[in-house]
Design a protein around this motif. Structure first.
Motif, mmCIF file in Angstrom:
data_model
loop_
_atom_site.group_PDB
_atom_site.id
_atom_site.type_symbol
_atom_site.label_atom_id
_atom_site.label_comp_id
_atom_site.label_asym_id
_atom_site.label_seq_id
_atom_site.Cartn_x
_atom_site.Cartn_y
_atom_site.Cartn_z
ATOM 1 N N HIS A 1 0.814 -1.224 0.000
ATOM 2 C CA HIS A 1 0.000 0.000 0.000
ATOM 3 C C HIS A 1 0.845 1.271 0.000
ATOM 4 O O HIS A 1 0.351 2.349 -0.281
ATOM 5 C CB HIS A 1 -0.933 0.000 1.215
ATOM 6 N N MET A 2 2.123 1.131 0.279
ATOM 7 C CA MET A 2 3.005 2.293 0.312
ATOM 8 C C MET A 2 3.607 2.509 -1.088
ATOM 9 O O MET A 2 4.229 1.614 -1.654
ATOM 10 C CB MET A 2 4.110 2.092 1.346
ATOM 11 N N ALA A 3 3.426 3.692 -1.609
ATOM 12 C CA ALA A 3 3.840 4.002 -2.982
ATOM 13 C C ALA A 3 5.336 3.784 -3.209
ATOM 14 O O ALA A 3 5.751 3.387 -4.311
ATOM 15 C CB ALA A 3 3.464 5.435 -3.340
ATOM 16 N N SER A 4 6.144 4.007 -2.209
ATOM 17 C CA SER A 4 7.589 3.873 -2.388
ATOM 18 C C SER A 4 8.025 2.434 -2.639
ATOM 19 O O SER A 4 9.129 2.190 -3.126
ATOM 20 C CB SER A 4 8.327 4.441 -1.172
ATOM 21 N N PHE A 5 7.171 1.472 -2.331
ATOM 22 C CA PHE A 5 7.529 0.069 -2.542
ATOM 23 C C PHE A 5 7.165 -0.429 -3.941
ATOM 24 O O PHE A 5 7.629 -1.479 -4.368
ATOM 25 C CB PHE A 5 6.866 -0.824 -1.482
ATOM 26 N N GLN A 6 6.337 0.302 -4.666
ATOM 27 C CA GLN A 6 5.902 -0.134 -5.997
ATOM 28 C C GLN A 6 7.057 -0.300 -6.981
ATOM 29 O O GLN A 6 7.128 -1.309 -7.680
ATOM 30 C CB GLN A 6 4.842 0.819 -6.565
ATOM 31 N N PRO A 7 7.999 0.650 -7.065
ATOM 32 C CA PRO A 7 9.129 0.455 -7.990
ATOM 33 C C PRO A 7 9.966 -0.780 -7.638
ATOM 34 O O PRO A 7 10.462 -1.484 -8.528
ATOM 35 C CB PRO A 7 9.960 1.726 -7.845
ATOM 36 N N ILE A 8 10.106 -1.073 -6.365
ATOM 37 C CA ILE A 8 10.856 -2.259 -5.945
ATOM 38 C C ILE A 8 10.121 -3.511 -6.399
ATOM 39 O O ILE A 8 10.728 -4.450 -6.920
ATOM 40 C CB ILE A 8 11.059 -2.252 -4.412
ATOM 41 N N HIS A 9 8.822 -3.517 -6.217
ATOM 42 C CA HIS A 9 8.004 -4.652 -6.662
ATOM 43 C C HIS A 9 8.121 -4.843 -8.167
ATOM 44 O O HIS A 9 8.322 -5.963 -8.649
ATOM 45 C CB HIS A 9 6.541 -4.435 -6.262
ATOM 46 N N ASP A 10 8.001 -3.751 -8.906
ATOM 47 C CA ASP A 10 8.081 -3.833 -10.374
ATOM 48 C C ASP A 10 9.436 -4.376 -10.829
ATOM 49 O O ASP A 10 9.508 -5.195 -11.747
ATOM 50 C CB ASP A 10 7.835 -2.452 -10.996
ATOM 51 N N GLU A 11 10.497 -3.932 -10.180
ATOM 52 C CA GLU A 11 11.832 -4.412 -10.533
ATOM 53 C C GLU A 11 11.977 -5.906 -10.216
ATOM 54 O O GLU A 11 12.543 -6.664 -11.008
ATOM 55 C CB GLU A 11 12.906 -3.614 -9.797
ATOM 56 N N ALA A 12 11.452 -6.330 -9.081
ATOM 57 C CA ALA A 12 11.525 -7.748 -8.709
ATOM 58 C C ALA A 12 10.771 -8.608 -9.723
ATOM 59 O O ALA A 12 11.251 -9.672 -10.134
ATOM 60 C CB ALA A 12 10.956 -7.961 -7.303
#
Length: 119
Positions: free
Chosen positions: A28-39
């Motif tokens: 739910h935290m926006a800052s984690f979305q790029p990390i998720h996308d990269e993974a």
């Protein structure tokens, strides 16, 4: 990503599963979305690499089994993968049996001359 580049595929899958659990919890935290996308992108590349290993006719039986196991851990479509694995593993086992039988027919280095002449 370093694990994939270094051929440490099993470790990459373990790290991905651990990261996915954390990212799911904090998704739910926006800052984690790029990390998720990269993974997700890294694992997509790993899946392609593992599929190429499975499709490669020069892949050993051990590497084939390891690659299929990792793909199953990553929840790829099982039917086609297991069909390819079964076909390829059967071919590799048949070759190993033929090679083993050929070795059994070879006289050993200390074989008597009469036995060697029979070959």
């Amino acid at each position: 990503q370093a694990c994939v580049e270094e051929g440490e595929h099993e470790r990459a899958v373990r790290y991905y599963h651990a990261a996915t659990n954390i990212l799911r919890h904090y998704g739910h935290m926006a800052s984690f979305q790029p990390i998720h996308d990269e993974a997700v992108e890294i694992i997509s590349r790993l899946k392609r690499k593992l599929h190429n290993i499975v499709a490669d006719d020069t892949t050993s039986l051990q590497t084939l089994g390891e690659s299929v196991g990792l793909l199953l851990d990553l929840a790829v479509a099982e039917d086609e993968l297991l069909t390819r694995y079964t076909r390829r593993a059967t071919e590799l086992v048949a070759v190993a049996i033929k090679e083993g039988l050929a070795e059994d027919k070879q006289p050993g280095p200390g074989a008597p001359v009469e036995e060697m002449e029979a070959y």
